[in-house]
Design an enzyme around this catalytic site. Structure first.
Site, mmCIF file in Angstrom:
data_model
loop_
_atom_site.group_PDB
_atom_site.id
_atom_site.type_symbol
_atom_site.label_atom_id
_atom_site.label_comp_id
_atom_site.label_asym_id
_atom_site.label_seq_id
_atom_site.Cartn_x
_atom_site.Cartn_y
_atom_site.Cartn_z
ATOM 1 N N ASP A 29 0.852 -1.193 0.000
ATOM 2 C CA ASP A 29 0.000 0.000 0.000
ATOM 3 C C ASP A 29 0.887 1.242 0.000
ATOM 4 O O ASP A 29 1.887 1.314 0.718
ATOM 5 C CB ASP A 29 -0.924 -0.004 1.225
ATOM 6 N N HIS A 97 -10.418 -5.271 -3.151
ATOM 7 C CA HIS A 97 -9.085 -5.440 -2.579
ATOM 8 C C HIS A 97 -9.176 -5.727 -1.092
ATOM 9 O O HIS A 97 -10.118 -5.330 -0.421
ATOM 10 C CB HIS A 97 -8.211 -4.204 -2.831
HETATM 11 P P1 AMP Z 1 -9.683 1.541 0.277
HETATM 12 O O1 AMP Z 1 -9.709 2.854 1.017
HETATM 13 O O2 AMP Z 1 -10.129 0.371 1.091
HETATM 14 O O3 AMP Z 1 -10.398 1.663 -1.046
HETATM 15 O O4 AMP Z 1 -8.155 1.245 -0.005
HETATM 16 C C1 AMP Z 1 -7.475 1.770 -1.100
HETATM 17 C C2 AMP Z 1 -6.014 1.718 -0.740
HETATM 18 O O5 AMP Z 1 -5.272 1.867 -1.924
HETATM 19 C C3 AMP Z 1 -5.573 2.820 0.217
HETATM 20 O O6 AMP Z 1 -5.048 2.232 1.414
HETATM 21 C C4 AMP Z 1 -4.494 3.578 -0.574
HETATM 22 O O7 AMP Z 1 -3.416 4.002 0.222
HETATM 23 C C5 AMP Z 1 -4.080 2.537 -1.593
HETATM 24 N N1 AMP Z 1 -3.528 3.071 -2.834
HETATM 25 C C6 AMP Z 1 -4.043 4.063 -3.599
HETATM 26 N N2 AMP Z 1 -3.270 4.265 -4.686
HETATM 27 C C7 AMP Z 1 -2.248 3.368 -4.604
HETATM 28 C C8 AMP Z 1 -1.116 3.077 -5.419
HETATM 29 N N3 AMP Z 1 -0.865 3.736 -6.564
HETATM 30 N N4 AMP Z 1 -0.267 2.111 -5.005
HETATM 31 C C9 AMP Z 1 -0.491 1.433 -3.853
HETATM 32 N N5 AMP Z 1 -1.556 1.648 -3.062
HETATM 33 C C10 AMP Z 1 -2.411 2.614 -3.416
#
Ligand code: AMP
Ligand code: ZN
Length: 117
Positions: A29, A97
């Site tokens: 993440d 996810h």
């Molecule tokens: P959610 O809030 O459950 O939808 O989780 C989405 C997650 O994706 C968050 O914890 C973000 O920090 C993570 N995220 C967003 N963009 C990226 C990226 N480019 N690479 C890795 N993680 C990401």
């Protein structure tokens, strides 16, 4: 498809890979909330837990198989897996996810939902 996580799977957007097989991809993440914060996603685009049905539910088992492998590889004995489904639950990326959190003693209860009373 204009989906951030589909672009991560295809390599169009870079990520730090943790694990990959035919069905799932796992990566770090970008904004970790624990010392270990991996995301595990199905390669198939599924918007959210609400879209899981008998045609695609097998990928959820694959996600948990991957989690167990990752835990062994990373030497993690205790971890938490979280799925946020929908806006109120905090789902910001609309590609199914699972957050895999470890490396810290985690609390449980109303406080973890941001409730103060
Ligand atoms: P959610 O809030 O459950 O939808 O989780 C989405 C997650 O994706 C968050 O914890 C973000 O920090 C993570 N995220 C967003 N963009 C990226 C990226 N480019 N690479 C890795 N993680 C990401
Ligand atoms: Zn997607």
């Amino acid at each position: 498809m204009d989906c951030l996580f589909c672009k991560i799977i295809s390599g169009e957007i870079p990520s730090t890979k943790v694990y990959e097989d035919e069905f799932v991809y796992s990566f770090k993440d970008i904004a970790p909330i624990a010392p270990v914060h991996n995301l595990i996603i199905p390669k198939e685009h599924i918007c959210c837990a609400n879209a899981i049905d008998e045609s695609n539910s097998a990928v959820v088992a694959k996600v948990f198989e991957a989690a167990a492998k990752i835990a062994k590889e990373e030497g993690i004995e205790s971890y938490r897996i979280i799925n946020n489904c929908g806006d109120d639950a905090g789902q910001t990326v609309k590609h199914l996810h699972f957050h895999m959190l470890a490396g810290v003693k985690m609390g449980w209860g109303p406080e973890s939902l941001g409730k103060t009373e």
